[in-house]
Design an enzyme around this catalytic site. Sequence first.
Site, short mmCIF file in Angstrom:
data_model
loop_
_atom_site.label_atom_id
_atom_site.label_comp_id
_atom_site.label_asym_id
_atom_site.label_seq_id
_atom_site.Cartn_x
_atom_site.Cartn_y
_atom_site.Cartn_z
N LYS A 262 0.85 -1.20 0.00
CA LYS A 262 0.00 0.00 0.00
C LYS A 262 0.89 1.25 0.00
O LYS A 262 1.71 1.41 0.89
CB LYS A 262 -0.92 0.00 1.23
CG LYS A 262 -1.71 1.30 1.43
CD LYS A 262 -2.69 1.23 2.60
CE LYS A 262 -3.31 2.59 2.89
NZ LYS A 262 -4.25 2.58 4.04
N ASP A 267 -2.85 10.30 3.53
CA ASP A 267 -4.24 9.88 3.69
C ASP A 267 -5.00 10.91 4.54
O ASP A 267 -4.95 10.87 5.76
CB ASP A 267 -4.29 8.49 4.35
CG ASP A 267 -5.72 7.96 4.47
OD1 ASP A 267 -6.64 8.57 3.88
OD2 ASP A 267 -5.90 6.92 5.15
N LYS A 274 -10.43 12.77 7.96
CA LYS A 274 -9.99 12.29 9.28
C LYS A 274 -10.15 13.39 10.32
O LYS A 274 -9.85 14.55 10.06
CB LYS A 274 -8.52 11.87 9.23
CG LYS A 274 -8.30 10.55 8.56
CD LYS A 274 -6.87 10.06 8.73
CE LYS A 274 -6.67 8.75 7.97
NZ LYS A 274 -7.47 7.64 8.49
N ASP A 284 1.43 6.27 5.50
CA ASP A 284 0.46 5.34 4.92
C ASP A 284 0.97 4.67 3.63
O ASP A 284 0.26 3.92 2.99
CB ASP A 284 -0.86 6.10 4.65
CG ASP A 284 -2.08 5.22 4.84
OD1 ASP A 284 -1.95 4.15 5.47
OD2 ASP A 284 -3.16 5.59 4.33
N ASP A 343 -12.31 6.98 3.43
CA ASP A 343 -11.12 6.75 4.25
C ASP A 343 -10.70 5.27 4.25
O ASP A 343 -9.62 4.94 4.70
CB ASP A 343 -11.38 7.25 5.69
CG ASP A 343 -10.09 7.45 6.47
OD1 ASP A 343 -9.01 7.44 5.85
OD2 ASP A 343 -10.18 7.63 7.71
N GLU A 345 -9.58 3.63 1.90
CA GLU A 345 -9.01 3.72 0.55
C GLU A 345 -7.92 2.67 0.31
O GLU A 345 -7.67 2.29 -0.83
CB GLU A 345 -8.45 5.12 0.30
CG GLU A 345 -7.01 5.36 0.79
CD GLU A 345 -6.84 5.23 2.31
OE1 GLU A 345 -7.84 5.35 3.03
OE2 GLU A 345 -5.71 4.97 2.77
N ARG A 347 -7.70 -0.55 0.94
CA ARG A 347 -8.17 -1.80 0.33
C ARG A 347 -8.51 -1.61 -1.14
O ARG A 347 -8.40 -2.53 -1.94
CB ARG A 347 -9.36 -2.35 1.13
CG ARG A 347 -10.53 -1.43 1.20
CD ARG A 347 -11.49 -1.77 2.33
NE ARG A 347 -11.02 -1.30 3.64
CZ ARG A 347 -11.66 -1.51 4.79
NH1 ARG A 347 -12.77 -2.21 4.82
NH2 ARG A 347 -11.16 -1.04 5.92
N1 BES Z 1 -4.49 4.54 6.79
C1 BES Z 1 -5.64 4.23 7.54
C2 BES Z 1 -5.36 3.20 8.64
C3 BES Z 1 -4.57 3.71 9.79
C4 BES Z 1 -5.17 4.47 10.77
C5 BES Z 1 -3.27 3.36 9.93
C6 BES Z 1 -4.44 4.91 11.85
C7 BES Z 1 -2.52 3.78 11.02
C8 BES Z 1 -3.11 4.57 11.97
C9 BES Z 1 -6.73 3.66 6.66
O1 BES Z 1 -6.76 4.13 5.36
C10 BES Z 1 -8.03 4.05 7.29
O2 BES Z 1 -8.27 5.23 7.40
N2 BES Z 1 -8.82 3.06 7.70
C11 BES Z 1 -10.05 3.31 8.34
C12 BES Z 1 -11.05 2.30 7.86
C13 BES Z 1 -12.46 2.59 8.27
C14 BES Z 1 -12.97 3.82 7.55
C15 BES Z 1 -13.29 1.39 7.92
C16 BES Z 1 -9.82 3.18 9.84
O3 BES Z 1 -9.04 2.33 10.26
O4 BES Z 1 -10.40 3.97 10.58
ZN ZN Z 2 -4.91 4.75 4.58
ZN ZN Z 3 -7.87 5.96 5.14
#
Ligand code: BES
Ligand code: ZN
Ligand code: ZN
Length: 494
Positions: A262, A267, A274, A284, A343, A345, A347
């Site tokens: 990834k 992000d 966020k 990220d 968010d 994104e 996957r």
């Molecule tokens: N890049 C984030 C995951 C992340 C969050 C990594 C905090 C390290 C620290 C990912 O893209 C994300 O935002 N995932 C969301 C998914 C949710 C919207 C289902 C998450 O984990 O909140």
């Molecule tokens: Zn992310």
């Molecule tokens: Zn994200």
Amino acid sequence: MKILFGSDSKTSYDTAVITVSDTKKLGAKADILDSTLDGFVGHVIQSTPHFKAEFGQTLTIPLPKKSAYRQVLVLGLGTPKDLDDSKARRLGGKLGVALNQANAKKVSYLFEDHSDVKPDLLLQIAEGLLRRNYHFGQYQTKKDADKRTLESINFNSDAGKELNEQFLHIEKTVAGISLVKDLVTTPPNDLYPESFAAIVEKELKPLGVKVKIFDEKKLEKMGAGALLAVGKGSARPPRLVVLEYNGLGKDSKGPSFGMVGKGITFDTGGNNIKTSMMEEMKFDMGGAASVTGAMKILASQNAKVHVVAALAMAENMVSNNAYRPSDIITSLSGQTIEVLNTDAEGRLVMCDALTYIQETYGVKKIIDIATLTGAMMVALGLEYAGVFTNNDELFETISGAAKASGEKLWRMPLDPVWAEELKNAAADMQNISKSRWAGSATAAHFLQNFIKEDVAWAHFDIAGVVWANKANDLHGAGATGYGAALLAKLAEAA
Ligand code: BES
Ligand code: ZN
Ligand code: ZN
């Protein structure tokens, strides 16, 4: 920093390192040194009650003017027979910190051949030292407190010749890990898909890795609708970078191992912006960085493997052109996805890269690595990566590679029950789960929708381990370099 094994009489050293076990008795070489100092060093060690020569404990002793060295650093080994590879690496890290603190520049490490410590362990001590000595200084115009004074260290051992040769190999591993740290630390105004792809090419092409960069036009033609959707909101368009390293030459029947990373260079969350931790989201792209590091290790070590990798790079931004929650997109696989949260994104970019390497290269063994979910940090914290896999044997190999490289991980469950969570009325699936539970597992399940039945696949969620809030023995606070050494070992074992 220069690391050498064997004796060297030409260099003049400012610091000597001597090692003592918890008995606090000097070894033969330390004894010779101390006899020129009327037993001063031994005396200080004995009369310093807080110095117990525990594992990694250090004591710096300034020496009188007549001495060949400005100072001696006493390194505690604890119980020497307990030292294994991973403890030796940590010992090296601790030694490096202490040497810089003591302003040491040119160091002579007096290895005691007759102690319980095998000369081989010097390799791991040196590795730990080199890894911990990493410093990212590109953006500092003033010399700061986090300085590195160390210039060279000579490990005084009779086995010098063999150790020097073996260390060439280890240095390449460390260089791969340092590259990961550089990439992850570089801020997103300088590291974005186009520049990231260019750095990867510059690093890997000279090592004989084939590098293909697909820009937004090529991605459009290809039909990588998920990667494109995520990248759409940014002025900096997405890239898919495909890497191929063939260390088998003509004998190869094609790549036997695939890696996908990834590479979200920043992000923001997109329209589902966020509300916390956004400033951390330059990391990220840590998955793509670790794959790049692993490729660098394999290629520089001329590993006898044939591997292919895909890095899915995009910047997830908010803008009038950004994708929206409720957009329905068509992935490269042809499967459609309703975006219910911009968010989630990671996957989306990953699924297209996974499809690409399966369809183009037919690889039957694939790992992917991604900072995919915050839920992974909730589950496993900041030390352990989570690993989801559809193949027990692959997990055994992963587990072995992780033990060898010293990186921690824990197996997580994949289960068809989570299909229900991703069912969608309008499209083939949706990109977030219906419930808030097991967020890392439902994300893994989403990715599994893009894995062919006969492919052994493992997904690493490294959200918690890519970045450290505080230093440990192998890295400072910041990028950890997680994954590069492990993936390189895995590529060789799988
Ligand atoms: N890049 C984030 C995951 C992340 C969050 C990594 C905090 C390290 C620290 C990912 O893209 C994300 O935002 N995932 C969301 C998914 C949710 C919207 C289902 C998450 O984990 O909140
Ligand atoms: Zn992310
Ligand atoms: Zn994200």
